[in-house]
Design an enzyme around this catalytic site. Structure first.
Site, PDB file in Angstrom:
ATOM      1  N   ALA A   9     -52.678 -18.669 -51.198  1.00 57.15           N
ATOM      2  CA  ALA A   9     -51.639 -17.752 -50.559  1.00 57.15           C
ATOM      3  C   ALA A   9     -51.816 -16.493 -51.031  1.00 57.15           C
ATOM      4  CB  ALA A   9     -50.137 -18.122 -50.895  1.00 57.15           C
ATOM      5  N   ILE A  77     -53.556 -21.468 -44.043  1.00 54.64           N
ATOM      6  CA  ILE A  77     -53.704 -22.183 -42.715  1.00 54.64           C
ATOM      7  C   ILE A  77     -53.699 -20.817 -41.688  1.00 54.64           C
ATOM      8  CG2 ILE A  77     -52.766 -24.428 -43.025  1.00 54.64           C
ATOM      9  CD1 ILE A  77     -50.209 -23.624 -41.872  1.00 54.64           C
ATOM     10  N   HIS A  93     -56.312 -27.285 -45.804  1.00 56.43           N
ATOM     11  CA  HIS A  93     -54.940 -27.803 -45.409  1.00 56.43           C
ATOM     12  C   HIS A  93     -54.836 -27.399 -43.912  1.00 56.43           C
ATOM     13  CE1 HIS A  93     -52.750 -27.001 -49.737  1.00 56.43           C
ATOM     14  NE2 HIS A  93     -53.721 -28.256 -49.465  1.00 56.43           N
ATOM     15  N   CYS A 101     -53.398 -35.481 -29.927  1.00 57.12           N
ATOM     16  CA  CYS A 101     -52.781 -36.649 -29.486  1.00 57.12           C
ATOM     17  C   CYS A 101     -53.443 -37.949 -30.212  1.00 57.12           C
ATOM     18  CB  CYS A 101     -52.918 -36.875 -28.197  1.00 57.12           C
ATOM     19  SG  CYS A 101     -52.139 -38.508 -27.619  1.00 57.12           S
ATOM     20  N   CYS A 104     -54.740 -40.791 -27.422  1.00 63.67           N
ATOM     21  CA  CYS A 104     -55.690 -40.255 -26.494  1.00 63.67           C
ATOM     22  C   CYS A 104     -57.009 -39.644 -27.398  1.00 63.67           C
ATOM     23  CB  CYS A 104     -55.189 -39.212 -25.619  1.00 63.67           C
ATOM     24  SG  CYS A 104     -54.088 -39.737 -24.467  1.00 63.67           S
ATOM     25  N   CYS A 119     -47.759 -35.686 -25.742  1.00 62.61           N
ATOM     26  CA  CYS A 119     -48.854 -35.740 -24.892  1.00 62.61           C
ATOM     27  C   CYS A 119     -48.478 -36.031 -23.396  1.00 62.61           C
ATOM     28  CB  CYS A 119     -49.656 -36.728 -25.532  1.00 62.61           C
ATOM     29  SG  CYS A 119     -51.076 -37.287 -24.315  1.00 62.61           S
ATOM     30  N   SER A 159     -51.824 -20.065 -56.960  1.00 66.36           N
ATOM     31  CA  SER A 159     -50.800 -20.396 -57.740  1.00 66.36           C
ATOM     32  C   SER A 159     -51.188 -21.808 -58.288  1.00 66.36           C
ATOM     33  CB  SER A 159     -49.169 -20.361 -57.289  1.00 66.36           C
ATOM     34  OG  SER A 159     -49.180 -21.481 -56.732  1.00 66.36           O
TER      35      SER A 159
HETATM   36 ZN   LIG Z   1     -51.978 -38.814 -25.374  1.00 70.02          ZN
END
Ligand SMILES: [Zn+2]
Length: 199
Positions: A9, A77, A93, A101, A104, A119, A159
C-alpha cells in the site's frame, strides 16, 4: 542485475490511495465471512474503492518501476502498476477488473455489480476477483517462483503486518537473495534507488 519488486500500500500513498488502516475497519469487511453474510454491502465497498482507484494516477515510484521493466509482485488491488505501463505484474491480491460467476465460470466486467451482484443466467452470487482475508492466495507460488528468479528483491511500502509480505521476504532472504526495503517516500526513493542501480 536481476531485480524483482514486491510492493504494498505504501507505494500508492502518493497517488492518494488510502491504506487499509486509513480506511477504518476495512480489513474486517474484506473477509470471506463478511462477503458471504453481507454481499450487498461488500460490493458497495468495492464499488467505492474502484471509484477512488479510477481517479488515482501512478506516481514516480510506479513509473520508475515500469520504465526499468522491473517484474512486480504487488499486494495492491489498485491496478496502478499496469496503469504506469508495467507488463509483468503478479497481483497476488487480485484486482477490481472483473467478477466471476462461479457456476457458469464466466467473467464479467466489474462494473456489472453496479447493476446486479447476481449472474443473469443462473442467479449465482458473483465472486470478486480479490483475495479476501480467510482465503488462500492462488498466485502465491507464482510469486515465489518470480522471487526465486531474482538476485535482488526490492520491497516497497509493505507494512510487515501482512504475513504474506513477511513470508515472501523471509523466503527471499533464506534463498540468499539480497533484500532492499523502501518504506518511506517511495515516490522519491524508488526512482533514486533504480537510477543508482542501473546507472
Ligand atoms: Zn452464472
Amino acid at each position: 542485475m536481476n531485480l524483482v519488486a514486491l510492493t504494498g500500500a505504501g507505494i500508492s500513498k502518493a497517488s492518494g490511495i488510502p491504506t487499509f488502516n486509513e480506511m477504518g475497519n476495512l480489513r474486517e469487511k474484506l473477509s470471506r465471512s463478511f462477503f458471504e453474510n453481507s454481499p450487498e454491502e461488500f460490493y458497495k465497498i468495492l464499488i467505492e474503492m474502484k471509484e477512488k482507484i479510477e481517479r488515482a494516477e501512478p506516481n514516480p515510484a510506479h513509473i520508475a518501476l515500469a520504465k526499468y521493466n522491473i517484474p512486480i509482485i504487488t499486494m495492491n488491488i489498485d491496478g496502478l502498476h499496469k496503469k504506469a505501463g508495467s507488463k509483468n505484474v503478479i497481483e497476488i491480491h487480485g484486482n477490481l477488473e472483473f467478477v466471476k460467476c462461479p457456476k457458469c465460470n464466466k467473467l464479467y466486467d466489474f462494473d456489472i455489480v453496479k447493476k446486479t451482484i447476481y449472474c443473469n443466467d443462473c442467479k449465482t452470487l458473483f465472486q470478486p476477483n480479490v483475495v479476501l482475508y480467510g482465503d488462500t492466495i492462488p498466485l502465491f507460488f507464482n510469486a515465489i517462483d518470480l522471487i526465486g528468479s531474482a538476485d535482488e528483491l526490492l520491497v516497497v511500502g509493505t507494512s510487515f503486518y501482512t504475513s504474506t509480505a513477511t513470508e515472501l521476504v523471509n523466503r527471499a532472504k533464506f534463498a540468499g537473495i539480497n533484500v532492499t526495503i523502501i518504506n518511506d517516500k517511495a515516490e522519491e526513493n524508488v526512482p533514486k534507488f533504480l537510477q543508482s542501480v542501473f546507472k
